[in-house]
Design an enzyme around this catalytic site. Sequence first.
Site, PDB file in Angstrom:
ATOM      1  N   CYS A 179       5.613  19.745  -7.338  1.00  0.00           N
ATOM      2  CA  CYS A 179       6.393  19.394  -7.525  1.00  0.00           C
ATOM      3  C   CYS A 179       8.214  20.366  -7.585  1.00  0.00           C
ATOM      4  O   CYS A 179       7.034  21.091  -8.376  1.00  0.00           O
ATOM      5  CB  CYS A 179       6.199  18.275  -8.447  1.00  0.00           C
ATOM      6  SG  CYS A 179       7.781  16.968  -9.448  1.00  0.00           S
ATOM      7  N   GLY A 209      -1.421  -9.193  12.381  1.00  0.00           N
ATOM      8  CA  GLY A 209      -2.002  -7.369  12.275  1.00  0.00           C
ATOM      9  C   GLY A 209      -2.602  -6.984  11.642  1.00  0.00           C
ATOM     10  O   GLY A 209      -2.548  -6.184  11.374  1.00  0.00           O
ATOM     11  N   ALA A 238       1.360  -8.807  18.699  1.00  0.00           N
ATOM     12  CA  ALA A 238       2.770  -9.669  17.477  1.00  0.00           C
ATOM     13  C   ALA A 238       3.942  -9.003  18.968  1.00  0.00           C
ATOM     14  O   ALA A 238       4.962 -10.152  18.535  1.00  0.00           O
ATOM     15  CB  ALA A 238       2.745  -8.369  16.703  1.00  0.00           C
ATOM     16  N   HIS A 297       0.841  -1.156  -0.529  1.00  0.00           N
ATOM     17  CA  HIS A 297      -0.415   0.323  -0.458  1.00  0.00           C
ATOM     18  C   HIS A 297       0.655   1.233  -0.219  1.00  0.00           C
ATOM     19  O   HIS A 297      -0.047   2.434   0.262  1.00  0.00           O
ATOM     20  CB  HIS A 297      -1.033   0.073   1.314  1.00  0.00           C
ATOM     21  CG  HIS A 297      -2.099  -0.844   1.547  1.00  0.00           C
ATOM     22  ND1 HIS A 297      -3.010  -1.867   2.317  1.00  0.00           N
ATOM     23  CD2 HIS A 297      -2.768  -1.419   0.096  1.00  0.00           C
ATOM     24  CE1 HIS A 297      -3.681  -2.927   1.844  1.00  0.00           C
ATOM     25  NE2 HIS A 297      -2.934  -2.219   0.337  1.00  0.00           N
TER      26      HIS A 297
HETATM   27  C1  BJW Z   1      -2.921  -6.808  16.189  1.00  0.00           C
HETATM   28  C2  BJW Z   1      -2.181  -5.832  17.552  1.00  0.00           C
HETATM   29  C3  BJW Z   1      -1.199  -6.558  18.151  1.00  0.00           C
HETATM   30  C4  BJW Z   1      -4.575  -5.152  16.931  1.00  0.00           C
HETATM   31  N1  BJW Z   1      -0.603  -6.949  17.659  1.00  0.00           N
HETATM   32  N2  BJW Z   1      -2.254  -8.002  16.268  1.00  0.00           N
HETATM   33  C5  BJW Z   1     -16.770  -3.307  -1.530  1.00  0.00           C
HETATM   34  C6  BJW Z   1     -17.285  -1.865  -1.290  1.00  0.00           C
HETATM   35  C7  BJW Z   1     -16.333  -0.699  -1.905  1.00  0.00           C
HETATM   36  C8  BJW Z   1     -15.062  -0.977  -2.120  1.00  0.00           C
HETATM   37  C9  BJW Z   1     -14.727  -2.805  -2.192  1.00  0.00           C
HETATM   38  C10 BJW Z   1     -15.671  -3.679  -1.755  1.00  0.00           C
HETATM   39  N3  BJW Z   1     -15.590  -4.381  -1.953  1.00  0.00           N
HETATM   40  C11 BJW Z   1     -14.014  -4.279  -2.257  1.00  0.00           C
HETATM   41  C12 BJW Z   1     -13.381  -3.812  -2.468  1.00  0.00           C
HETATM   42  C13 BJW Z   1     -11.848  -2.990  -2.843  1.00  0.00           C
HETATM   43  C14 BJW Z   1     -11.457  -2.431  -1.425  1.00  0.00           C
HETATM   44  C15 BJW Z   1     -11.874  -3.221  -0.397  1.00  0.00           C
HETATM   45  O1  BJW Z   1     -11.177  -4.260   0.119  1.00  0.00           O
HETATM   46  N4  BJW Z   1     -13.015  -2.745   0.758  1.00  0.00           N
HETATM   47  C16 BJW Z   1     -13.025  -3.597   1.842  1.00  0.00           C
HETATM   48  C17 BJW Z   1     -12.624  -2.394   2.809  1.00  0.00           C
HETATM   49  C18 BJW Z   1     -14.355  -4.070   1.689  1.00  0.00           C
HETATM   50  N5  BJW Z   1      -9.867  -2.539  -1.936  1.00  0.00           N
HETATM   51  C19 BJW Z   1      -9.453  -1.602  -3.370  1.00  0.00           C
HETATM   52  O2  BJW Z   1     -10.495  -0.778  -3.053  1.00  0.00           O
HETATM   53  C20 BJW Z   1      -8.173  -1.930  -3.113  1.00  0.00           C
HETATM   54  N6  BJW Z   1      -8.099  -1.137  -4.377  1.00  0.00           N
HETATM   55  C21 BJW Z   1      -8.621  -2.072  -5.297  1.00  0.00           C
HETATM   56  O3  BJW Z   1      -9.115  -3.258  -4.820  1.00  0.00           O
HETATM   57  O4  BJW Z   1      -8.290  -1.605  -6.986  1.00  0.00           O
HETATM   58  C22 BJW Z   1      -9.242  -2.554  -7.432  1.00  0.00           C
HETATM   59  C23 BJW Z   1      -8.744  -1.815  -8.861  1.00  0.00           C
HETATM   60  C24 BJW Z   1      -8.456  -2.531 -10.532  1.00  0.00           C
HETATM   61  C25 BJW Z   1      -8.141  -1.684 -11.286  1.00  0.00           C
HETATM   62  C26 BJW Z   1      -7.863  -0.861 -11.542  1.00  0.00           C
HETATM   63  C27 BJW Z   1      -8.581  -0.219 -10.309  1.00  0.00           C
HETATM   64  C28 BJW Z   1      -8.768  -0.596  -9.058  1.00  0.00           C
HETATM   65  C29 BJW Z   1      -7.162  -0.458  -2.392  1.00  0.00           C
HETATM   66  C30 BJW Z   1      -7.278  -0.895  -0.894  1.00  0.00           C
HETATM   67  C31 BJW Z   1      -6.384   0.240  -0.024  1.00  0.00           C
HETATM   68  C32 BJW Z   1      -6.249   0.294   1.044  1.00  0.00           C
HETATM   69  N7  BJW Z   1      -5.850   0.929   1.345  1.00  0.00           N
HETATM   70  C33 BJW Z   1      -5.625   1.836   2.922  1.00  0.00           C
HETATM   71  C34 BJW Z   1      -4.975   3.176   2.799  1.00  0.00           C
HETATM   72  C35 BJW Z   1      -3.522   3.016   2.863  1.00  0.00           C
HETATM   73  C36 BJW Z   1      -3.044   4.283   2.973  1.00  0.00           C
HETATM   74  C37 BJW Z   1      -2.903   5.018   4.636  1.00  0.00           C
HETATM   75  O5  BJW Z   1      -2.855   4.024   5.343  1.00  0.00           O
HETATM   76  O6  BJW Z   1      -3.411   6.219   4.347  1.00  0.00           O
HETATM   77  O7  BJW Z   1      -4.934   0.598   3.477  1.00  0.00           O
HETATM   78  S1  BJW Z   1      -7.382   1.014   4.058  1.00  0.00           S
HETATM   79  C38 BJW Z   1      -6.020   0.232   5.372  1.00  0.00           C
HETATM   80  O8  BJW Z   1      -6.617  -0.579   5.800  1.00  0.00           O
HETATM   81  C39 BJW Z   1      -4.926   0.635   4.984  1.00  0.00           C
HETATM   82  C40 BJW Z   1      -4.795  -1.251   5.966  1.00  0.00           C
HETATM   83  O9  BJW Z   1      -3.302  -1.122   5.283  1.00  0.00           O
HETATM   84  C41 BJW Z   1      -5.624  -1.790   4.809  1.00  0.00           C
HETATM   85  C42 BJW Z   1      -5.959  -2.866   6.071  1.00  0.00           C
HETATM   86  O10 BJW Z   1      -5.668  -2.659   7.300  1.00  0.00           O
HETATM   87  P1  BJW Z   1      -5.375  -3.739   8.180  1.00  0.00           P
HETATM   88  O11 BJW Z   1      -3.744  -3.202   7.902  1.00  0.00           O
HETATM   89  O12 BJW Z   1      -5.229  -4.729   8.547  1.00  0.00           O
HETATM   90  O13 BJW Z   1      -5.514  -3.328   9.429  1.00  0.00           O
HETATM   91  P2  BJW Z   1      -7.169  -3.611  10.594  1.00  0.00           P
HETATM   92  O14 BJW Z   1      -7.436  -1.640  11.492  1.00  0.00           O
HETATM   93  O15 BJW Z   1      -7.925  -3.545   9.549  1.00  0.00           O
HETATM   94  O16 BJW Z   1      -6.809  -5.031  11.252  1.00  0.00           O
HETATM   95  C43 BJW Z   1      -5.808  -4.826  12.592  1.00  0.00           C
HETATM   96  C44 BJW Z   1      -5.991  -5.534  13.384  1.00  0.00           C
HETATM   97  O17 BJW Z   1      -4.476  -6.015  14.037  1.00  0.00           O
HETATM   98  C45 BJW Z   1      -6.580  -6.483  13.858  1.00  0.00           C
HETATM   99  O18 BJW Z   1      -7.189  -7.092  13.255  1.00  0.00           O
HETATM  100  C46 BJW Z   1      -6.273  -6.051  14.910  1.00  0.00           C
HETATM  101  O19 BJW Z   1      -7.052  -6.770  16.402  1.00  0.00           O
HETATM  102  C47 BJW Z   1      -4.910  -6.625  15.352  1.00  0.00           C
HETATM  103  N8  BJW Z   1      -4.571  -6.169  16.199  1.00  0.00           N
HETATM  104  N9  BJW Z   1      -3.211  -4.919  17.857  1.00  0.00           N
HETATM  105  C48 BJW Z   1      -1.255  -8.219  16.328  1.00  0.00           C
HETATM  106  N10 BJW Z   1      -0.558  -5.638  19.162  1.00  0.00           N
END
Ligand code: BJW
Length: 257
Positions: A150, A190, A234, A121
């Site tokens: 830029c 995580g 973690a 990401h």
């Molecule tokens: C611990 C802990 C400890 C706590 N130890 N563990 C329906 C509607 C709309 C969109 C979609 C849909 N279905 C699918 C989509 C697509 C969408 C998507 O997946 N949405 C879902 C939410 C439904 N995906 C996209 O849009 C992606 N692109 C795409 O699909 O493109 C298609 C395309 C193709 C060709 C041309 C054009 C388009 C892109 C996704 C980008 C995600 N971006 C973000 C922001 C990044 C930048 C930023 O930081 O500002 O990425 S969103 C956010 O979520 C970030 C993260 O990387 C990502 C995942 O989150 P993560 O890391 O899993 O965090 P949490 O908070 O969810 O979980 C934390 C976990 O840690 C928990 O389980 C806790 O229990 C645990 N934890 N303490 C270990 N100490």
Amino acid sequence: MINKDLILDTVKLLRNAERIIAFTGSGVSAESGIPTFRGKDGLWRQFRAQDLATPQAFADNPRLVWEWYDWRRQIISEKKPNPGHQALAEWSKMFPSVHIITQNIDGFHQKAGSEDIHELHGNIWKLRCTEQGTIREDHTVPLKETPPRCPKCGALMRPHVVWFGEALDMDVLNQAVSLSSKADVMFVVGTSALVYPAASIPFTALESGVKVIEINPESTPLTSNADISIRGKAGDVLPKITKKFQRKPNRSEEKEK
Ligand code: BJW
């Protein structure tokens, strides 16, 4: 309380492993003081993703989006990697091949000393020209101008991260998928495993026969499919695995397992 048997099962799997993948999400940085997205104090509980992390949000209000990223850069700049990141960095010296596939943009795996890092990401310390696509690393906090321009062409710069609705870098994604299907063991640490296409990577690994070990205090959609699922933080679990792995195996333990 971390389940000791699961730690021993994990160590047993690692004894025959050469190619390790750590697939990480924001939870691995939680103990550093970086907010996750969907947890109790997660970013998406305070802010609307569609206002800040979509191309439309940036087109509508680049200053607001940049202020939010500048605030997050400030938080990250004041924190440091935790024992979870450090354990993974140590593994690079213990196994022939360790790749980190991360959804995180904070750069903490690099800071901890991990080497083969695949950022799905993007990275919050990189800025991308909206006209020419050139990427520039800039660690200035706060940024000198908001929104930044830029230095070469004067166009708006954007954070080099992947927003909702945007495609991931295909080279990075393809490499991550390829490595994941050839690994011996994958640790999924995580992540809520909710955001696609990243969330499909552990499932691809499972389909290829890779042993998947989840480390998370909460269950996720991956939990019931994982070979081993360890409930814990973690920063507690990963150093415990390192410690047990480094210790000479106790004979009765090895026999039992
Ligand atoms: C611990 C802990 C400890 C706590 N130890 N563990 C329906 C509607 C709309 C969109 C979609 C849909 N279905 C699918 C989509 C697509 C969408 C998507 O997946 N949405 C879902 C939410 C439904 N995906 C996209 O849009 C992606 N692109 C795409 O699909 O493109 C298609 C395309 C193709 C060709 C041309 C054009 C388009 C892109 C996704 C980008 C995600 N971006 C973000 C922001 C990044 C930048 C930023 O930081 O500002 O990425 S969103 C956010 O979520 C970030 C993260 O990387 C990502 C995942 O989150 P993560 O890391 O899993 O965090 P949490 O908070 O969810 O979980 C934390 C976990 O840690 C928990 O389980 C806790 O229990 C645990 N934890 N303490 C270990 N100490």
